[in-house]
Design an enzyme around this catalytic site. Structure first.
Site, PDB file in Angstrom:
ATOM      1  N   LYS A  22       0.979  -1.126   0.006  1.00 37.59           N
ATOM      2  CA  LYS A  22       0.019   0.084  -0.166  1.00 37.59           C
ATOM      3  C   LYS A  22       0.958   1.228  -0.030  1.00 37.59           C
ATOM      4  O   LYS A  22       0.757   2.083  -0.689  1.00 37.59           O
ATOM      5  CB  LYS A  22      -0.950   0.114   1.186  1.00 37.59           C
ATOM      6  N   ASN A  23       1.516   1.291   0.824  1.00 36.93           N
ATOM      7  CA  ASN A  23       2.515   2.435   0.823  1.00 36.93           C
ATOM      8  C   ASN A  23       3.718   2.891   0.008  1.00 36.93           C
ATOM      9  O   ASN A  23       4.303   3.812  -0.106  1.00 36.93           O
ATOM     10  CB  ASN A  23       3.165   2.564   2.385  1.00 36.93           C
ATOM     11  N   ARG A  92      -4.850  10.453   4.703  1.00 32.88           N
ATOM     12  CA  ARG A  92      -3.656  11.470   4.800  1.00 32.88           C
ATOM     13  C   ARG A  92      -2.833  11.446   3.660  1.00 32.88           C
ATOM     14  O   ARG A  92      -1.928  12.371   3.398  1.00 32.88           O
ATOM     15  CB  ARG A  92      -2.540  11.077   5.940  1.00 32.88           C
ATOM     16  N   CYS A 116      -5.036  13.091  13.286  1.00 31.04           N
ATOM     17  CA  CYS A 116      -5.745  11.719  13.136  1.00 31.04           C
ATOM     18  C   CYS A 116      -5.309  10.957  14.346  1.00 31.04           C
ATOM     19  O   CYS A 116      -4.758  11.369  15.454  1.00 31.04           O
ATOM     20  CB  CYS A 116      -4.989  11.206  11.868  1.00 31.04           C
ATOM     21  N   ARG A 121       0.575  14.822  13.631  1.00 29.24           N
ATOM     22  CA  ARG A 121       0.880  14.661  12.183  1.00 29.24           C
ATOM     23  C   ARG A 121       1.198  15.549  11.443  1.00 29.24           C
ATOM     24  O   ARG A 121       0.400  15.882  10.348  1.00 29.24           O
ATOM     25  CB  ARG A 121       0.388  13.355  11.566  1.00 29.24           C
ATOM     26  N   PRO A 122       1.722  16.739  11.598  1.00 31.79           N
ATOM     27  CA  PRO A 122       2.033  18.021  10.733  1.00 31.79           C
ATOM     28  C   PRO A 122       2.685  17.622   9.563  1.00 31.79           C
ATOM     29  O   PRO A 122       3.128  16.614   9.288  1.00 31.79           O
ATOM     30  CB  PRO A 122       2.747  19.129  11.845  1.00 31.79           C
ATOM     31  N   VAL A 123       2.629  18.612   8.520  1.00 30.54           N
ATOM     32  CA  VAL A 123       3.184  18.295   7.110  1.00 30.54           C
ATOM     33  C   VAL A 123       4.113  19.682   6.912  1.00 30.54           C
ATOM     34  O   VAL A 123       4.475  19.834   5.833  1.00 30.54           O
ATOM     35  CB  VAL A 123       2.052  18.311   6.057  1.00 30.54           C
ATOM     36  N   ASP A 124       4.633  20.159   8.283  1.00 29.70           N
ATOM     37  CA  ASP A 124       5.451  21.224   7.995  1.00 29.70           C
ATOM     38  C   ASP A 124       6.683  21.083   7.082  1.00 29.70           C
ATOM     39  O   ASP A 124       7.297  21.988   6.536  1.00 29.70           O
ATOM     40  CB  ASP A 124       6.019  21.974   9.388  1.00 29.70           C
ATOM     41  N   GLN A 125       7.356  19.769   7.314  1.00 24.76           N
ATOM     42  CA  GLN A 125       8.508  19.413   6.639  1.00 24.76           C
ATOM     43  C   GLN A 125       8.252  19.480   4.890  1.00 24.76           C
ATOM     44  O   GLN A 125       9.227  19.711   4.330  1.00 24.76           O
ATOM     45  CB  GLN A 125       9.030  18.326   7.098  1.00 24.76           C
ATOM     46  N   ASP A 304       4.691   0.733  12.235  1.00 21.04           N
ATOM     47  CA  ASP A 304       3.473  -0.211  11.505  1.00 21.04           C
ATOM     48  C   ASP A 304       3.288  -1.532  11.824  1.00 21.04           C
ATOM     49  O   ASP A 304       2.315  -2.159  11.707  1.00 21.04           O
ATOM     50  CB  ASP A 304       3.582   0.128  10.082  1.00 21.04           C
ATOM     51  N   ILE A 326       7.956   7.048  17.104  1.00 24.03           N
ATOM     52  CA  ILE A 326       7.580   7.820  16.010  1.00 24.03           C
ATOM     53  C   ILE A 326       6.299   8.798  15.869  1.00 24.03           C
ATOM     54  O   ILE A 326       6.272   9.702  15.581  1.00 24.03           O
ATOM     55  CB  ILE A 326       7.428   6.653  14.603  1.00 24.03           C
ATOM     56  N   ARG A 396      -8.607  -0.390   4.636  1.00 27.27           N
ATOM     57  CA  ARG A 396      -7.743   0.588   4.005  1.00 27.27           C
ATOM     58  C   ARG A 396      -6.317   0.039   3.560  1.00 27.27           C
ATOM     59  O   ARG A 396      -5.802   0.478   2.885  1.00 27.27           O
ATOM     60  CB  ARG A 396      -7.628   1.736   5.120  1.00 27.27           C
TER      61      ARG A 396
HETATM   62  N1  EPU Z   1       6.361  14.730  10.978  1.00 30.23           N
HETATM   63  C1  EPU Z   1       6.378  16.179  11.119  1.00 30.23           C
HETATM   64  N2  EPU Z   1       6.266  17.060  10.132  1.00 30.23           N
HETATM   65  C2  EPU Z   1       6.229  16.438   8.848  1.00 30.23           C
HETATM   66  C3  EPU Z   1       6.024  15.196   8.635  1.00 30.23           C
HETATM   67  C4  EPU Z   1       6.238  14.335   9.379  1.00 30.23           C
HETATM   68  O1  EPU Z   1       6.297  16.557  12.552  1.00 30.23           O
HETATM   69  O2  EPU Z   1       6.370  17.502   8.039  1.00 30.23           O
HETATM   70  C5  EPU Z   1       6.319  13.784  12.086  1.00 30.23           C
HETATM   71  C6  EPU Z   1       5.070  13.051  12.283  1.00 30.23           C
HETATM   72  O3  EPU Z   1       4.043  13.597  12.722  1.00 30.23           O
HETATM   73  C7  EPU Z   1       5.520  11.717  12.768  1.00 30.23           C
HETATM   74  C8  EPU Z   1       6.827  11.604  12.288  1.00 30.23           C
HETATM   75  O4  EPU Z   1       6.994  12.932  11.735  1.00 30.23           O
HETATM   76  O5  EPU Z   1       5.452  11.874  14.261  1.00 30.23           O
HETATM   77  C9  EPU Z   1       7.190  10.650  11.382  1.00 30.23           C
HETATM   78  O6  EPU Z   1       6.121  10.648  10.310  1.00 30.23           O
HETATM   79  P1  EPU Z   1       6.083  10.285   8.577  1.00 30.23           P
HETATM   80  O7  EPU Z   1       6.120  11.779   7.935  1.00 30.23           O
HETATM   81  O8  EPU Z   1       7.285   9.485   8.466  1.00 30.23           O
HETATM   82  O9  EPU Z   1       4.750   9.550   8.326  1.00 30.23           O
HETATM   83  P2  EPU Z   1       3.918   9.524   7.227  1.00 30.23           P
HETATM   84  O10 EPU Z   1       4.833   9.671   6.032  1.00 30.23           O
HETATM   85  O11 EPU Z   1       2.871  10.500   7.450  1.00 30.23           O
HETATM   86  C10 EPU Z   1       4.165   7.182   6.782  1.00 30.23           C
HETATM   87  C11 EPU Z   1       3.229   5.796   6.147  1.00 30.23           C
HETATM   88  C12 EPU Z   1       2.571   5.617   7.733  1.00 30.23           C
HETATM   89  C13 EPU Z   1       3.822   4.967   8.618  1.00 30.23           C
HETATM   90  C14 EPU Z   1       4.707   6.492   8.821  1.00 30.23           C
HETATM   91  C15 EPU Z   1       6.180   5.895   9.474  1.00 30.23           C
HETATM   92  C16 EPU Z   1       2.423   6.242   4.104  1.00 30.23           C
HETATM   93  C17 EPU Z   1       1.270   6.638   3.121  1.00 30.23           C
HETATM   94  N3  EPU Z   1       2.204   6.379   5.436  1.00 30.23           N
HETATM   95  O12 EPU Z   1       3.389   7.953   7.126  1.00 30.23           O
HETATM   96  O13 EPU Z   1       1.812   4.198   7.562  1.00 30.23           O
HETATM   97  O14 EPU Z   1       3.257   4.701   9.989  1.00 30.23           O
HETATM   98  O15 EPU Z   1       5.148   6.785   7.444  1.00 30.23           O
HETATM   99  O16 EPU Z   1       6.665   4.891   8.974  1.00 30.23           O
HETATM  100  O17 EPU Z   1       3.458   5.984   3.772  1.00 30.23           O
HETATM  101  C18 EPU Z   1      -0.179   3.023   7.643  1.00 30.23           C
HETATM  102  O18 EPU Z   1       0.312   2.451   6.776  1.00 30.23           O
HETATM  103  O19 EPU Z   1      -0.987   2.587   8.424  1.00 30.23           O
HETATM  104  C19 EPU Z   1       0.678   4.153   8.133  1.00 30.23           C
HETATM  105  C20 EPU Z   1       0.440   5.090   9.330  1.00 30.23           C
END
Ligand code: EPU
Length: 416
Positions: A22-23, A92, A116, A121-125, A304, A326, A396
């Site tokens: 999926k990912n 997301r 969520c 889970r911000p997207v600031d980065q 995960d 995480i 999902r």
């Molecule tokens: N984070 C920030 N700012 C950002 C981005 C991330 O603070 O701009 C923080 C997040 O809040 C979290 C950490 O950084 O605490 C890591 O988050 P990451 O961005 O790596 O997670 P993601 O990309 O949103 C993906 C997977 C998740 C998996 C995580 C960690 C996808 C679609 N989703 O999420 O999968 O848990 O990486 O490996 O690839 C799932 O499949 O159930 C799932 C949640």
């Protein structure tokens, strides 16, 4: 709303194939936005998240044909570079359209994903990285508005390791002018799978699989055919399902190399593991030993898989300490496991799980995708029937779960 009824106590045995990841599928499908030529993606799992993403891409004007596990996408012209709240709030990963849209259309309007169940889970980065590549970004009324006269390569150093953040910036960098270096990049196998697909589309990327990705921008990408890697989390989940029941299973079409941390922990718990290039065999002991788990970015132990291992520890010999590093709120399954009789104490991001002699079936609630997987694993061991509510979370991320578990001998049925 669908529920899953599981009668525990059956030792799982048999062989099933692993689905596409999926990912990895989600970012790879988004990569279709980067070219006007067709992208043919094979081994795409049938999952709700995939349907949601395809609906979003179709709204943007992407022509989509789906035949079994193969999806053919063609983004000849993008009619609307927008991802509305209604779709983003259910998934997301929709944020993954942001990078490709800015790169290809020089503009994007994407709803902020918001919080969520597993954390803020911000997207600031993602935003910071796009700004460094030359996009002007403002966040207004819950939407990210990004525009650019054209992206330019830059050195990007995200403050933390982010999987979808790395993927978004990698896709954007492919069409930026000049060279982009992404340091502190996520090394998750799904990021590498996306990178290999981009290379097949004509991108110039070095350092795949390392924490430094170097991308030399090209003026256009072309079509390609790409096969999505096997799902390592689905693989790990079925291995845990077999392990808790004292069973023995064989998973085919797998990629054991992508889940070494998980296989090592299963071995530590007393399971015998054998692997080949594309298969894994697990034989479980009569009773597992409790193991400690600390989640970390790849190649560490995946967050995960944390819920599924918590489930294993609930009935293992001894006690295990589980640290989630995480996500700040990813222990919701603990209270549901307690309903089955588990002994779990939580202190901040640490859970201490002491194995009990037996679990008893009960009604429990799925709260997110992997929490639900943890409940399924525990239910397979619990005496009597467990009813798991809100299994749309499971749909999902797990393809035909009741069919696959049934093929291994589990007593499981979906209640509609
Ligand atoms: N984070 C920030 N700012 C950002 C981005 C991330 O603070 O701009 C923080 C997040 O809040 C979290 C950490 O950084 O605490 C890591 O988050 P990451 O961005 O790596 O997670 P993601 O990309 O949103 C993906 C997977 C998740 C998996 C995580 C960690 C996808 C679609 N989703 O999420 O999968 O848990 O990486 O490996 O690839 C799932 O499949 O159930 C799932 C949640």
């Amino acid at each position: 709303m669908d529920k899953l009824a599981i009668v525990g106590g059956v030792r799982l045995a048999g062989e099933i194939p692993v689905s596409g990841a999926k990912n990895a599928a989600l970012p790879i499908l988004c990569a279709a936005l980067l070219t006007e030529e067709p992208l043919e993606v094979e081994n795409v799992p049938h999952l709700r998240d995939v349907d949601t993403l395809l609906a979003l891409l179709a709204r943007m004007g992407v022509a989509i044909e789906r035949e079994g596990p193969t999806v053919r996408l063609q983004a000849k012209r993008i009619v609307s570079p927008e991802a509305p709240y209604e779709l983003v709030k259910t998934m997301r990963a929709s944020i993954l359209v942001l990078g490709p849209l800015v790169a290809r259309c020089h503009e994007a309007v994407v709803s902020l994903p918001g919080g969520c169940a597993i954390g803020a889970r911000p997207v600031d980065q993602h935003i910071k990285g796009l700004q460094a590549l030359g996009a002007t970004v403002r966040v207004e009324h819950g939407y990210i508005h990004a525009t650019t006269p054209g992206l330019r390569g830059a050195r990007l150093v995200p403050d933390l390791v982010t999987v979808t953040g790395t993927e978004n910036l990698l896709m954007a960098a492919c069409l930026a002018e000049g060279t982009t270096v992404i340091e502190n990049a996520a090394r998750e196998p799904e990021v590498s799978d996306l990178a290999r697909c981009l290379v097949a589309m004509g991108a110039d990327i070095d350092g795949i699989g390392t924490d430094t990705l170097r991308v030399r921008g090209v003026s256009r990408l072309h079509g390609a055919r790409y096969r999505v890697m096997p799902d390592r989390i689905e693989t790990g989940t079925y291995l845990c399902a077999a392990a808790i029941t004292g069973g023995g299973i064989r998973l085919t079409r797998a990629d054991p190399g992508s889940l070494e941390a998980v296989l090592a922990k299963l071995a530590e718990a007393g399971c015998r593991i054998e692997t080949g290039p594309d298969w894994v065999v697990l034989q479980a002991p009569a009773r597992l030993r409790a193991v400690d788990v600390r989640t970390a970015p790849y190649p560490g132990f995946p967050t995960d898989m944390q819920a599924q291992f918590m489930a294993l520890d609930t009935v293992a010999e001894g006690s295990g300490v589980i640290r989630e590093t995480i996500f700040e709120n990813r222990f919701m399954h603990a209270v549901e496991l307690q309903r089955l009789g588990a002994d779990i104490r939580i202190d901040g991001n640490t859970a201490v799980v002491t194995g009990v002699a037996r679990l008893d079936g009960a009604a429990v609630m799925a709260t997110d995708l992997r929490a639900s997987a943890g409940l399924v694993v525990a239910a397979l061991k619990a005496e009597g029937e467990t009813i798991i509510e809100r299994i749309y979370h499971l749909d999902r991320g797990y393809e035909r779960i009741e069919e696959k578990l049934g093929a291994l001998g589990a007593q499981v049925r979906r209640i509609r």
